[in-house]
Design a protein around this motif. Structure first.
Motif, PDB file in Angstrom:
ATOM      1  N   ASN A  60      67.739 100.941 143.723  1.00 38.25           N
ATOM      2  CA  ASN A  60      66.504 100.781 144.483  1.00 38.25           C
ATOM      3  C   ASN A  60      65.618  99.668 143.943  1.00 38.25           C
ATOM      4  OD1 ASN A  60      66.121 102.929 146.743  1.00 38.25           O
ATOM      5  ND2 ASN A  60      67.163 103.997 145.083  1.00 38.25           N
ATOM      6  N   ARG A 118      66.768  96.719 145.616  1.00 40.37           N
ATOM      7  CA  ARG A 118      66.248  96.608 146.970  1.00 40.37           C
ATOM      8  C   ARG A 118      64.788  96.179 146.982  1.00 40.37           C
ATOM      9  NH1 ARG A 118      66.229 101.974 149.200  1.00 40.37           N
ATOM     10  NH2 ARG A 118      65.623 100.955 151.140  1.00 40.37           N
ATOM     11  N   VAL A 162      62.215  98.077 145.603  1.00 37.26           N
ATOM     12  CA  VAL A 162      61.282  99.202 145.566  1.00 37.26           C
ATOM     13  C   VAL A 162      60.568  99.210 144.215  1.00 37.26           C
ATOM     14  CG1 VAL A 162      61.036 101.702 145.803  1.00 37.26           C
ATOM     15  CG2 VAL A 162      62.821 100.500 147.082  1.00 37.26           C
ATOM     16  N   ASP A 181      62.208  93.585 157.421  1.00 32.42           N
ATOM     17  CA  ASP A 181      62.188  93.910 155.990  1.00 32.42           C
ATOM     18  C   ASP A 181      63.621  94.095 155.502  1.00 32.42           C
ATOM     19  OD1 ASP A 181      59.254  94.039 155.728  1.00 32.42           O
ATOM     20  OD2 ASP A 181      59.467  95.757 157.079  1.00 32.42           O
ATOM     21  N   ASP A 227      64.679  96.427 152.609  1.00 30.29           N
ATOM     22  CA  ASP A 227      64.652  97.879 152.787  1.00 30.29           C
ATOM     23  C   ASP A 227      65.938  98.402 153.410  1.00 30.29           C
ATOM     24  OD1 ASP A 227      62.121  97.957 151.745  1.00 30.29           O
ATOM     25  OD2 ASP A 227      61.112  97.994 153.687  1.00 30.29           O
TER      26      ASP A 227
END
Length: 279
Positions: A17, A20, A22, A129, A132
């Motif tokens: 993540n 990605r 995050v 995005d 995401d």
């Protein structure tokens, strides 16, 4: 108390993540929701992350892309002492561009800005995005960009795609967050200021749609697969107003681009292992 297997599982989840884009705070909040004890969350992040070193702005101004333009096909540096700006033809293949456009078209929303400065039409495009989306093709784009510029992926924001229809634009703006304004603190508190921008044209527009740097008297016309890369900062870490740029209106056809912004803070060494070998 988590078992070793669970610790490894959560560590892998954190790495994936972070890849990605995050933020750590969001990941920690999600782990707390899953009733992972605070002490175990700390253990997972200790395994997954290394402390971030102080920002070396001179090193940022001399990252890998600044050294390889003389020996890399299609990579050029514009002749200016006012800002570091590069173009890189054929950075993505036509097939990679088409695949990216397909993904963008499935996940579009109206584009936003951190500060309209009183002009609600400052940015009229649509945004995807990409960061995401758990998609192997998106992971490949992130890795290729990080390796191309020579900065570790954890120092970047999630990759973003944009679509401009005829008449849509992003008026003159800078990518850095303007110091001493209301947009600065909320956007820099965790990751710091934006450093480099890596933008790629996914198609060649029949007419219009150029990216213009008015203070550098430089204009880039969209060409499929070509990247435009620039440092938003000076070598001392101050913002560089000469990077002001305008995403101009396509007058015929649509324009697709992707953009990745790099930041002052990430996880682990900034310049070592820019790919995804730990995933």
């Amino acid at each position: 108390m988590l078992t070793e297997a669970k610790l490894n599982e959560w560590t892998s989840w954190v790495w994936t993540n972070l890849h990605r884009g995050v933020s750590p705070s969001m990941l920690k909040a999600e782990m707390a929701k899953q009733l992972v004890p605070d002490s175990e969350i700390v253990s997972v992040f200790d395994r997954a992350l290394e402390p971030t070193a102080p920002v070396d702005y001179e090193a940022l101004a001399n990252c890998a892309i600044t050294k390889k333009f003389t020996e890399t096909a299609g990579l050029k540096k514009i002749a200016s002492r006012k800002a570091q700006v590069f173009s890189w033809e054929n950075f993505l293949t036509p097939d990679e561009c088409e695949k990216t456009i397909d993904v963008i078209n499935q996940h579009l929303r109206p584009s936003e800005v951190t500060d309209t400065r009183g002009d609600k039409y400052v940015r009229t495009s649509s945004t995807c995005d990409l960061g995401d989306i758990a998609n192997p093709h998106v992971f490949m784009l992130d890795r290729k960009i990080a390796e191309g510029i020579g900065i570790h992926w954890s120092y970047s924001e999630p990759t973003q795609g944009q679509k401009y229809e005829v008449g849509q634009e992003f008026k003159s703006h800078t990518d850095y967050f303007e110091p001493r304004t209301k947009e600065f603190e909320p956007n820099t508190a965790e990751r710091g200021q934006r450093t480099w921008t890596f933008m790629i044209y996914l198609n060649s527009t029949p007419e219009g749609g150029a990216t213009r740097f008015p203070r550098l008297e430089k204009l880039f016309r969209p060409k499929q697969g070509m990247a435009v890369i620039w440092n938003n900062l000076n070598a001392d870490g101050s913002v560089n107003p000469f990077t002001l740029h305008h995403g101009m209106k396509p007058r015929q056809g649509e324009k697709y681009i992707i953009t990745k912004w790099f930041r002052e803070r990430g996880w682990g060494p900034m310049f070592e292992d820019p790919g995804f070998s730990k995933l």
